[in-house]
Design a protein around this motif. Structure first.
Motif, PDB file in Angstrom:
ATOM      1  N   ASP A   1       0.847  -1.194   0.000  1.00 47.26           N
ATOM      2  CA  ASP A   1       0.000   0.000   0.000  1.00 47.26           C
ATOM      3  C   ASP A   1       0.886   1.249   0.000  1.00 47.26           C
ATOM      4  OD1 ASP A   1       0.854   0.418   2.654  1.00 47.26           O
ATOM      5  OD2 ASP A   1      -0.978  -0.416   3.501  1.00 47.26           O
ATOM      6  N   ARG A   2       0.254   2.397  -0.104  1.00 46.47           N
ATOM      7  CA  ARG A   2       1.013   3.650  -0.244  1.00 46.47           C
ATOM      8  C   ARG A   2       1.949   3.903   0.942  1.00 46.47           C
ATOM      9  NH1 ARG A   2      -1.245   9.228  -2.731  1.00 46.47           N
ATOM     10  NH2 ARG A   2       0.679  10.400  -2.518  1.00 46.47           N
ATOM     11  N   ALA A   3       1.469   3.729   2.148  1.00 48.70           N
ATOM     12  CA  ALA A   3       2.305   3.949   3.325  1.00 48.70           C
ATOM     13  C   ALA A   3       3.451   2.937   3.365  1.00 48.70           C
ATOM     14  CB  ALA A   3       1.464   3.859   4.596  1.00 48.70           C
ATOM     15  N   GLY A   4       3.196   1.722   2.931  1.00 54.88           N
ATOM     16  CA  GLY A   4       4.210   0.685   2.943  1.00 54.88           C
ATOM     17  C   GLY A   4       5.363   0.936   1.996  1.00 54.88           C
ATOM     18  N   LEU A   5       5.141   1.722   0.961  1.00 50.66           N
ATOM     19  CA  LEU A   5       6.209   2.011  -0.001  1.00 50.66           C
ATOM     20  C   LEU A   5       7.430   2.630   0.669  1.00 50.66           C
ATOM     21  CD1 LEU A   5       4.380   3.418  -3.148  1.00 50.66           C
ATOM     22  CD2 LEU A   5       5.721   1.322  -2.999  1.00 50.66           C
ATOM     23  N   GLU A   6       7.200   3.360   1.747  1.00 56.27           N
ATOM     24  CA  GLU A   6       8.300   4.028   2.450  1.00 56.27           C
ATOM     25  C   GLU A   6       9.287   3.033   3.056  1.00 56.27           C
ATOM     26  OE1 GLU A   6       8.790   7.216   2.053  1.00 56.27           O
ATOM     27  OE2 GLU A   6       6.929   7.222   0.896  1.00 56.27           O
ATOM     28  N   ARG A   7       8.840   1.816   3.312  1.00 59.13           N
ATOM     29  CA  ARG A   7       9.702   0.802   3.936  1.00 59.13           C
ATOM     30  C   ARG A   7      10.543   0.022   2.932  1.00 59.13           C
ATOM     31  NH1 ARG A   7       4.725  -0.001   6.602  1.00 59.13           N
ATOM     32  NH2 ARG A   7       4.385  -1.913   5.427  1.00 59.13           N
ATOM     33  N   TYR A   8      10.328   0.261   1.641  1.00 61.16           N
ATOM     34  CA  TYR A   8      11.016  -0.514   0.605  1.00 61.16           C
ATOM     35  C   TYR A   8      12.107   0.322  -0.058  1.00 61.16           C
ATOM     36  CZ  TYR A   8       7.430  -4.061   1.030  1.00 61.16           C
ATOM     37  OH  TYR A   8       6.608  -5.045   1.510  1.00 61.16           O
ATOM     38  N   GLU A   9      13.242  -0.310  -0.287  1.00 56.60           N
ATOM     39  CA  GLU A   9      14.312   0.347  -1.036  1.00 56.60           C
ATOM     40  C   GLU A   9      14.008   0.143  -2.520  1.00 56.60           C
ATOM     41  OE1 GLU A   9      19.157   0.586  -1.406  1.00 56.60           O
ATOM     42  OE2 GLU A   9      18.271  -0.973  -0.151  1.00 56.60           O
ATOM     43  N   LEU A  10      13.415   1.162  -3.116  1.00 58.01           N
ATOM     44  CA  LEU A  10      12.995   1.077  -4.523  1.00 58.01           C
ATOM     45  C   LEU A  10      14.168   1.344  -5.453  1.00 58.01           C
ATOM     46  CD1 LEU A  10       9.624   3.074  -4.343  1.00 58.01           C
ATOM     47  CD2 LEU A  10       9.985   0.608  -4.054  1.00 58.01           C
TER      48      LEU A  10
END
Length: 142
Positions: free
Chosen positions: A115-124
């Motif tokens: 989800d959108r908030a979860g994107l912050e936890r991923y090294e994209l």
């Protein structure tokens, strides 16, 4: 035509990717090899000779996530360049037929619906966040 040298820039290659959203979550894969190993990205890869864009998107999504998808249309273009690569990536909107069946395959180490908030936890991968913002992908996530 002159022979390429080791100092010549790489020839651009056409690649495709899939932007899959289910229940306001985005499908990401963790790269297992190649460019940006270990980082999270949209599933995709190089277009094979003789493939249409839609065929390439469907094949790459199936290889990396095990999912069958319906390709809807172009989401946006991304260009990625480095000393040994130059990809022109045509990312397409897709719908997964059985989203809960996603599983890492081929060159993906992991698959996640985020989800959108979860994107912050991923090294994209570099510039993916900007792509998602500028192509209104983030607007579709909760």
């Amino acid at each position: 035509m002159p022979e390429p040298t080791h100092n010549d820039p790489p020839r651009p290659e056409v690649a495709v990717g899939g932007v899959a959203i289910d229940r306001q979550r985005l499908l990401l894969v963790q790269r297992g090899r190649g460019v940006a190993t270990g980082r999270w990205s949209l599933p995709g890869g190089r277009l094979d000779p003789g493939e249409s864009l839609a065929q390439g998107v469907a094949r790459e999504l199936h290889e990396e996530t095990g999912l069958a998808v319906r390709v809807l249309g172009l989401c946006g273009l991304a260009e990625r360049r480095g000393p040994s690569y130059h990809y022109v990536i045509l990312n397409h909107w897709v719908v997964a037929e059985e989203p809960d069946a996603a599983a890492a395959g081929d060159d993906a180490d992991a698959v996640e619906w985020v989800d959108r908030a979860g994107l912050e936890r991923y090294e994209l991968v570099p510039r993916l966040r900007e792509f998602l913002r500028s192509h209104a992908v983030l607007d579709r996530l909760r």
